[in-house]
Write a protein that holds these residues in place. Structure first.
Motif, PDB file in Angstrom:
ATOM      1  N   LEU A   1      18.384  92.515 108.061  1.00  0.00           N
ATOM      2  CA  LEU A   1      19.351  91.812 107.221  1.00  0.00           C
ATOM      3  C   LEU A   1      18.606  90.954 106.196  1.00  0.00           C
ATOM      4  O   LEU A   1      17.794  90.101 106.559  1.00  0.00           O
ATOM      5  N   ALA A   2      18.876  91.220 104.931  1.00  0.00           N
ATOM      6  CA  ALA A   2      18.215  90.465 103.861  1.00  0.00           C
ATOM      7  C   ALA A   2      19.079  89.284 103.432  1.00  0.00           C
ATOM      8  O   ALA A   2      20.300  89.316 103.576  1.00  0.00           O
ATOM      9  N   GLY A   3      18.416  88.256 102.905  1.00  0.00           N
ATOM     10  CA  GLY A   3      19.138  87.129 102.309  1.00  0.00           C
ATOM     11  C   GLY A   3      19.579  86.070 103.301  1.00  0.00           C
ATOM     12  O   GLY A   3      20.365  85.197 102.962  1.00  0.00           O
TER      13      GLY A   3
ATOM     14  N   SER B   1      23.226  83.977  88.962  1.00  0.00           N
ATOM     15  CA  SER B   1      23.998  85.220  88.813  1.00  0.00           C
ATOM     16  C   SER B   1      24.169  85.612  87.360  1.00  0.00           C
ATOM     17  O   SER B   1      24.152  86.795  87.025  1.00  0.00           O
ATOM     18  N   ILE B   2      24.341  84.628  86.478  1.00  0.00           N
ATOM     19  CA  ILE B   2      24.545  84.979  85.069  1.00  0.00           C
ATOM     20  C   ILE B   2      23.231  85.446  84.434  1.00  0.00           C
ATOM     21  O   ILE B   2      23.240  86.218  83.476  1.00  0.00           O
ATOM     22  N   SER B   3      22.115  84.984  85.000  1.00  0.00           N
ATOM     23  CA  SER B   3      20.812  85.436  84.489  1.00  0.00           C
ATOM     24  C   SER B   3      20.418  86.771  85.100  1.00  0.00           C
ATOM     25  O   SER B   3      19.613  87.504  84.533  1.00  0.00           O
ATOM     26  N   ASN B   4      20.958  87.076  86.275  1.00  0.00           N
ATOM     27  CA  ASN B   4      20.614  88.325  86.972  1.00  0.00           C
ATOM     28  C   ASN B   4      21.903  89.018  87.414  1.00  0.00           C
ATOM     29  O   ASN B   4      22.151  89.208  88.607  1.00  0.00           O
TER      30      ASN B   4
ATOM     31  N   VAL C   1      23.112  89.891  94.429  1.00  0.00           N
ATOM     32  CA  VAL C   1      23.816  88.906  93.610  1.00  0.00           C
ATOM     33  C   VAL C   1      25.242  88.683  94.127  1.00  0.00           C
ATOM     34  O   VAL C   1      25.810  87.595  93.969  1.00  0.00           O
ATOM     35  N   GLU C   2      25.803  89.710  94.772  1.00  0.00           N
ATOM     36  CA  GLU C   2      27.171  89.540  95.285  1.00  0.00           C
ATOM     37  C   GLU C   2      27.209  88.476  96.387  1.00  0.00           C
ATOM     38  O   GLU C   2      28.194  87.743  96.512  1.00  0.00           O
TER      39      GLU C   2
ATOM     40  N   VAL D   1      30.298  88.867  82.547  1.00  0.00           N
ATOM     41  CA  VAL D   1      28.942  89.290  82.183  1.00  0.00           C
ATOM     42  C   VAL D   1      28.487  90.444  83.082  1.00  0.00           C
ATOM     43  O   VAL D   1      27.794  91.362  82.639  1.00  0.00           O
ATOM     44  N   GLN D   2      28.927  90.431  84.335  1.00  0.00           N
ATOM     45  CA  GLN D   2      28.521  91.496  85.261  1.00  0.00           C
ATOM     46  C   GLN D   2      29.083  92.856  84.855  1.00  0.00           C
ATOM     47  O   GLN D   2      28.440  93.874  85.025  1.00  0.00           O
TER      48      GLN D   2
END
Lengths: 685, 154
Positions: free
Chosen positions: A35-37, B60-63, B69-70, B107-108
């Motif tokens: 599990l990542a993150g 998130s807005i930068s990546n 990111v979710e 943005v996404q």
């Protein structure tokens, strides 16, 4: 050699152990693997790390002795381990999925939601406008969904083998007596409300909770937008309608207006149809809304709408002329009382005045006035994340007057109702909604108690399975009550629905088999109506929406199978109702290219059975095109029934056919925002 | 005794908060993770929750298409909801975060989310500035939003 030894000595001296630090390491898993993150750290410090894609983590801690190691991630239960820091190496941490609470799960079986609610989505307001042949009509857009039937001669909503009056509309929780604008037979009736009025619509095809009553088959609750934050002014024009609307925003409130005029004179002159119109369809409509934020947790919304429809045509040697005034107003207040309590109160007034000249024979006159006051109050209590309760009372105060030549009636009655509703998480992943609704109808002092329950299994974020059972009632239409034989009881429908659905980020899929059993349907005998009618409707709906095949392409497929029969009205034996078609299928594509959106849809319905024969199958291939030339301008065009098939809607008793009055319909419209800093905002409300 | 402990806690919290720019050297998910560790130490702190939401949205807005990111957006949504339900949170700040959240969503996926969420962005920033015209973050984000919309003109 001396240098190498010196480097080794420096490295050893700089190691965590030498610095009095301890390296903590390990791997984090869940049931599916690494599990990542995951945020792994020592409680009471910021010493920690986030696990990588292989689930590994490693960090250095200055803490000594017994400490609490915490692993945390959204959607999982917190993991805690109390141990000596020195022993926290090569740890295996197994995270458990956290069972969702009531706040996190929205059971959406048998419901299609539009807008931004976290439900089974398929459309928003723009989608409604761009939907194949809807031309901005909410009702027509709903007919692209499974479970609905194509009934071209009036265009109303027919759901899962039920009559059109079995589907009821609510605005901000308040009932709308007549949600359609009128038209002559053979012409589609449009819904009265613009999709841009609403921030959310929730079309339930059955199995709804105790809050909604007086609807045998389905409900369409719609929620108007919130207080506007800036001024707006916009116009729209097409070949058939012209619209002007605007909003004035105040600090905590907003006032909106909208005026629309629809007239088919121009269109009929450009594209004549098969009807001898003496006064083509015309409608004037005006609406106003005032919305106010009473406090940070309270809001008030009001809506007032009026429209007048007029149309006349030559038919069967007479000039049939129709005029209708329709008024609808409501006001609601919602407030949060603190400690998990919230309160809702509302009042709505519906009034419809219809006059038809030469309705049946030349020179006759039919007049109808219907009025309904709907009062409602509801209190909700969030007891815990696992239990929510609500209770409400409401009253429908109705009266109507009808006259046709020397005959007619005056009718007044009252339907009082109360409901109790509980949402509970029984065990993790298993949710139960149970409600009971009681109703009293005063014209025959009838009491009904209706239990309803929905059991839902929600194993994860994407899958949902529900079983819905419930009893629903509805007063027969006024014409039948006025001509009742003794006691005419409320019509009853018992629903059983199984819902299986998958809702991914780009694909949604749902299968719903259902069975409905009807009783107490109005049955005509000797010129009067009794409650001896009955019936059943069974079938299944399949819905698939996918946006993963090609970038910017969305594909939707909806299929419904329905097998229904009933004994009601003037039927002499149980048979399939005339509006019901066994198979309904719709396939649609929507593709975005730059500033354009192109849509193509095909609708099919199998033949309908009438006493004098069967209609041919219905088919319509529709296309639409949207162009956004400027952030404040939208141009929309659609062509319905491209292939020009003459669809037949009815077989008359003499064997003649009632067909669509025109084979194709072309719509071209432009929407312009004159004062609105938001791009592509065609809503002036 | 209680008041002394309370004062001590407050002092510790203020020091910790001031140290955020120095301690949270890591950016993105790692930076958010550090703030969340602090939040376990000061669970009542609204300022920390606001920082977590803000840092999550900044990342998130930068990546916008980055892996994971979710989950970061999920954190942002969670903390915005917590702030929204807390009457002590500054409503203008909460509205700014809400507008920012939907801005990131646009943005996404501009093609799909643009038309779906632009009203949410615009209205939330408008309301935030009505409540507090000096809200610098709302001013900047709103300006960026309109610049982006204008840039999308044909």
């Amino acid at each position: 050699m001396k240098n190498i030894l010196s480097i080794i000595a420096i490295l050893v001296a700089a190691s965590p152990a030498a610095l009095g630090q301890t390296r903590i390491s390990g791997k984090v898993y869940d049931d599916l693997g690494p599990l990542a993150g995951v945020n792994v750290f020592i409680m009471g410090s910021i010493e920690g790390a986030v696990s990588d894609t292989a689930g590994r983590f490693s960090f250095v801690s200055t803490r000594k002795g017994e400490q609490t190691l915490m692993a945390s991630m959204l959607g999982y239960e917190d993991y805690k381990k109390v141990a000596d820091v020195a022993s926290m190496q090569d740890l295996d941490i197994r995270m458990k999925l956290r069972a969702a609470t009531l706040d996190e799960v929205v059971v959406c079986a048998s419901t299609f939601s539009m807008g931004k609610s976290y439900q089974f989505k398929s459309m928003d307001a723009i989608d409604v406008v761009l939907s194949g042949n809807s031309c901005g009509d909410v009702v027509a857009a709903m007919q692209s969904l499974p479970g609905t039937q194509k009934v071209g001669e009036n265009g109303r909503l027919y759901v899962r083998g039920g009559e059109s009056w079995e589907c009821q509309t609510y605005v901000n929780g308040m009932h709308v007596l007549v949600p359609y604008s009128t038209n002559v037979e053979g012409q589609s009736q449009r819904g009265r409300f613009s999709p841009f009025l609403f921030k959310g619509m929730s079309f339930s095809l059955g199995g709804y909770s105790g809050e909604y009553g007086q609807a045998l088959s389905s409900v369409l609750p719609m929620e108007t937008t919130d207080v506007a934050s800036d001024d707006k002014l916009g116009v729209s024009a097409s070949l058939v309608d012209w619209n002007l609307g605007g909003t004035k925003a105040f600090k905590t409130s907003s006032l909106s207006f909208n005026a629309a005029y629809t007239d088919l004179h121009l269109y009929n002159a450009l594209f004549p149809d098969r009807v001898d119109w003496t006064r083509p369809y015309g409608k004037f409509a005006a609406e106003a809304q005032y919305k106010m934020e009473l406090s940070s947790s309270s809001e008030m919304k009001t809506y007032t709408g009026y429209d007048y429809t007029s149309v006349a045509m030559n038919t069967e040697g007479r000039e049939l002329s129709l005029g209708e005034h329709n008024v609808y107003a409501n006001a609601v207040v919602r407030t949060s009382l603190g400690k998990g309590y919230s309160f809702f109160a509302g009042a709505a007034e519906s009034m419809v005045l219809s006059d038809i000249q030469s309705a049946i024979v030349a020179g006759d006159h039919y007049h109808n006035r219907r009025n309904e006051v709907h009062l409602k109050a509801e209190i909700k209590k969030s007891v815990s994340p696992l239990l929510k309760l609500s209770a409400g009372v409401e009253d429908y105060i109705r009266n109507s007057t009808t006259s046709y030549e020397a005959t007619g009636y005056d009718l007044a009655y009252n339907v009082a109702a109360a409901h109790l509703d509980a949402n509970v998480r029984l065990v993790p992943k298993l949710f139960l909604n149970v409600s009971v609704r009681g109703e009293n109808v005063d014209y025959n002092n009838e009491w009904i108690v209706m239990p309803r329950a929905t059991l839902s299994f929600v194993p994860g974020g994407k899958f949902q399975t529900s079983l819905m059972l419930g009893r629903y009632s509805q007063s027969p239409e006024d014409d039948y009550i006025a001509r009742r034989n003794g006691k005419l009881f409320q019509s009853i429908a018992d629903h059983a629905i199984l819902s299986l659905q998958y809702s991914g980020s780009k694909t949604v899929f749902r299968v719903e088999p259902y069975y409905k059993k009807y009783s107490n349907l109005p049955l005509l005998s000797g010129g009067l109506y009794s409650s001896d009618g009955y019936g059943m409707s069974r079938g299944f709906d399949i819905f698939l929406e996918d946006a993963s095949l090609i970038k910017n392409l969305s594909v939707t497929a909806a299929y419904s199978f329905n097998d229904s029969e009933r004994l009601y009205l003037d039927f002499d034996a149980p048979r399939a109702p005339e509006y019901a078609s066994r198979h309904n299928f719709r396939l649609s594509f929507k593709y975005g290219i730059g500033k354009c959106i192109v849509g193509l849809a095909d609708s099919y319905a199998s033949p309908r059975t009438f006493a004098a024969g069967k209609t041919p199958y219905y088919n319509s291939l529709d296309a639409n095109f949207t162009y956004l030339p400027h952030p404040k301008v939208i141009i929309y065009a659609s062509l319905n029934n491209i292939l020009g098939r003459t669809n037949v809607y009815r077989i008359n008793p003499d064997g003649s056919q009632m067909a669509a009055t025109r084979d194709r319909f072309f719509y071209l419209g432009i929407m312009v925002s004159l004062k609105n800093k938001n791009a592509y905002d065609v809503s002036n409300f | 005794m209680m008041s002394r402990i309370s004062r001590k806690s407050v002092l510790a919290f203020v020091v910790a908060l001031m140290a955020v720019p120095f301690t949270c050297k890591a950016q993105g998910p790692a930076g958010v993770a550090e703030l969340k560790r602090m939040e376990y130490m000061y669970p009542d702190s609204l300022a920390l929750k606001q920082q977590i939401a803000l840092l999550s949205l900044n990342y998130s807005i930068s990546n916008p298409k980055a892996e994971g990111v979710e989950a970061v957006m999920g954190d942002a949504e969670k903390y915005i909801r917590i702030l929204d339900e807390n009457p002590a949170a500054d409503p203008s700040d909460v509205l700014t975060l809400k507008g920012f959240y939907y801005l990131v969503r646009i943005v996404q996926d501009p093609a799909v989310n643009g038309r779906k969420y632009y009203m949410e962005v615009s209205q939330n920033f408008d309301k935030a500035l009505k409540l507090n015209p000096e809200n610098k973050l709302a001013q900047v984000l709103q300006q960026k939003f309109y610049e982006g919309m204008n840039a999308s003109r044909p």
